[in-house]
Scaffold this active site. Structure first.
Site, mmCIF file in Angstrom:
data_model
loop_
_atom_site.group_PDB
_atom_site.id
_atom_site.type_symbol
_atom_site.label_atom_id
_atom_site.label_comp_id
_atom_site.label_asym_id
_atom_site.label_seq_id
_atom_site.Cartn_x
_atom_site.Cartn_y
_atom_site.Cartn_z
ATOM 1 N N SER A 139 -6.388 -8.587 10.403
ATOM 2 C CA SER A 139 -6.287 -7.256 9.805
ATOM 3 C C SER A 139 -7.111 -7.306 8.520
ATOM 4 C CB SER A 139 -4.823 -6.940 9.507
ATOM 5 O OG SER A 139 -4.749 -5.902 8.561
ATOM 6 N N ASP B 68 0.807 -1.218 0.000
ATOM 7 C CA ASP B 68 0.000 0.000 0.000
ATOM 8 C C ASP B 68 0.840 1.267 0.000
ATOM 9 O OD1 ASP B 68 -2.363 -1.378 -0.179
ATOM 10 O OD2 ASP B 68 -2.646 -1.528 1.985
#
Ligand code: ARG
Length: 421
Positions: free
Chosen positions: A178, A128
């Site tokens: 997560s 990311d």
């Protein structure tokens, strides 16, 4: 991380999760700047009002979410359908597609707020950060970018402790995984799933039923495409968001859409990834089925390579590059005829394409049939094969004349001939 004494205002890409919430006091303490928390709604299920409150509680001077669901569906997910986008043949790019959009909003907000820096909560090990920073470099090349989670070196427990010390309520941080979720699916990482041999527990999944417990009755739908994009289910017109959600609901209910893979991250780490992407996998498979009927062999074969390049481009965060424009131009040119209907059946974890039709179909039953009414000119195949096999025959005769095999092919022929006699 160097000291950023001069900074006055930072816009932080905020998710409402533990890391980006902890980033708020961390940035304030480190820089003395004011922190604006900006989130983007891309269809995640979280309570965004509660997230805004958390950001304020953590010290943000402003906190808000921008509703970008329509933009995400039509500007990011729909092009991915045209590209049959599956990274490494499996992952439909759930997180990858949202990051250039979020980073773009971050750049816009920084300008609107007159901020002198932006920040994101990505760690140094993930993809990311690459997606955020390449987008920011393309759209706001002068903006300073801070990546607190890459520098603070906290473990998850330390982040929890830091948060508690800063008065951030952490009761909400109990899920064992997560998660990153949006309209296109759900990525589940961390904890028990880090053991690549451990089978995911049922509690990891929310969008897909356990195939064992999926309904005993199958469900069949007809999906209509126009120029490569889904527009109707069973004759009912739907907008981009609605059709993605509807297909996802049906597929998920029947236990279709789970992925468990080892993925090659951009930074070179292999990671075990579990996803549930019922809408994405069903829509891409249906789209491919229609393409197989209307694209020529040559276009279809080259497009498979371009599709792979597109998925790699999106995965690697190269959204705002000339590469995407070039790939989109090729893909766009192939979609003009991708109009028609695909019938698909969901049953206990599976999805089968059971029929397809298109006004642009290149499939000709009269030519393809093995039954009566065959219009194929069988005699023409004699000449066709004479020419097609000419090179192979020439090679074999040459090898024979030389009295030896030329390596692989002639040895193989001799072996096959021996077996066949
Ligand atoms: N491995 C996937 C990707 O790189 C999913 C990442 C999920 N991100 C996250 N922050 N949990 O696109």
């Amino acid at each position: 991380m160097k000291k950023h004494g001069k900074l006055k205002k930072i816009v932080l890409a905020y998710s409402g999760g533990l890391d980006t919430t902890a980033a708020i006091p961390w940035l304030i303490e480190r820089t003395g700047a004011e922190v604006v928390a900006m989130g983007v709604d891309v269809g995640q299920p979280e309570d965004l009002d509660a997230a805004v409150e958390k950001a304020f509680a953590a010290g943000a001077s402003k906190a808000f979410f921008i509703d970008a669901r329509d933009e995400f569906a039509s500007g990011y997910v729909f092009p991915a359908i045209k590209a049959n986008a599956l990274y490494e043949g499996e992952y439909p790019l759930v997180s990858s597609l949202s990051r250039p959009l979020i980073a773009g909003k971050l750049a816009e907000t920084a300008v609107a707020e007159g901020a002198d820096a932006v920040a994101h909560g990505c760690t140094g090990k993930g993809n990311d950060q690459v997606r955020f920073e390449t987008t920011l470099a393309a759209l706001a090349p002068r903006l300073e970018v801070l990546a607190p989670a890459r520098h603070w070196g906290f473990s998850r427990d330390e982040t929890l402790k830091f948060s508690q010390q800063h008065g951030i309520p952490v009761e909400w941080e109990t899920p064992p995984y997560s998660i990153d979720e949006n309209l296109w699916g759900r990525a589940i990482e961390c904890c028990a799933l880090e053991d690549a041999w451990a089978e995911p527990m049922e509690d990891a999944f929310l969008l897909t039923a356990d195939p064992f417990h999926a309904p005993d009755d199958s469900c069949t739908i007809c999906l209509e495409f126009e120029k490569g994009l889904p527009v109707k289910i069973d004759g009912m017109p739907m907008g981009p968001q609605q059709i993605i959600r509807a297909v996802g609901k049906i597929a998920g209910k029947h236990g279709f859409g789970r992925i468990d893979m080892i993925e090659n991250r951009t930074v070179g780490i292999k990671s075990r990834e579990v996803y549930e992407c019922p809408a994405a996998l069903a829509l891409i498979r249906a789209h491919k089925a229609l393409e197989s009927m209307v694209l020529t062999k040559a276009v279809s074969h080259l497009k498979a390579q371009i599709d792979t390049a597109w998925a790699n481009m999106a995965y690697g965060g190269q959204w705002h590059t000339p590469l995407r424009k070039a790939l989109d131009a090729f893909i766009g040119a192939t979609q003009e005829q991708v109009t028609g209907t695909v019938r698909m059946r969901f049953y206990k974890g599976s999805m089968a394409v059971t029929g397809r039709k298109s006004p642009y179909s290149l499939y000709d039953e009269g030519i393809a049939t093995y039954g009566a009414g065959d219009s194929f000119d069988h005699a023409a195949a004699d000449g066709f094969l004479k020419i097609l096999t000419m090179e192979t025959r020439t090679l074999a005769l040459k090898a024979e004349a030389l009295g030896k095999g030329d390596g692989g092919s002639c040895d193989e022929v001799a072996h096959v001939a021996e077996q066949a006699s």
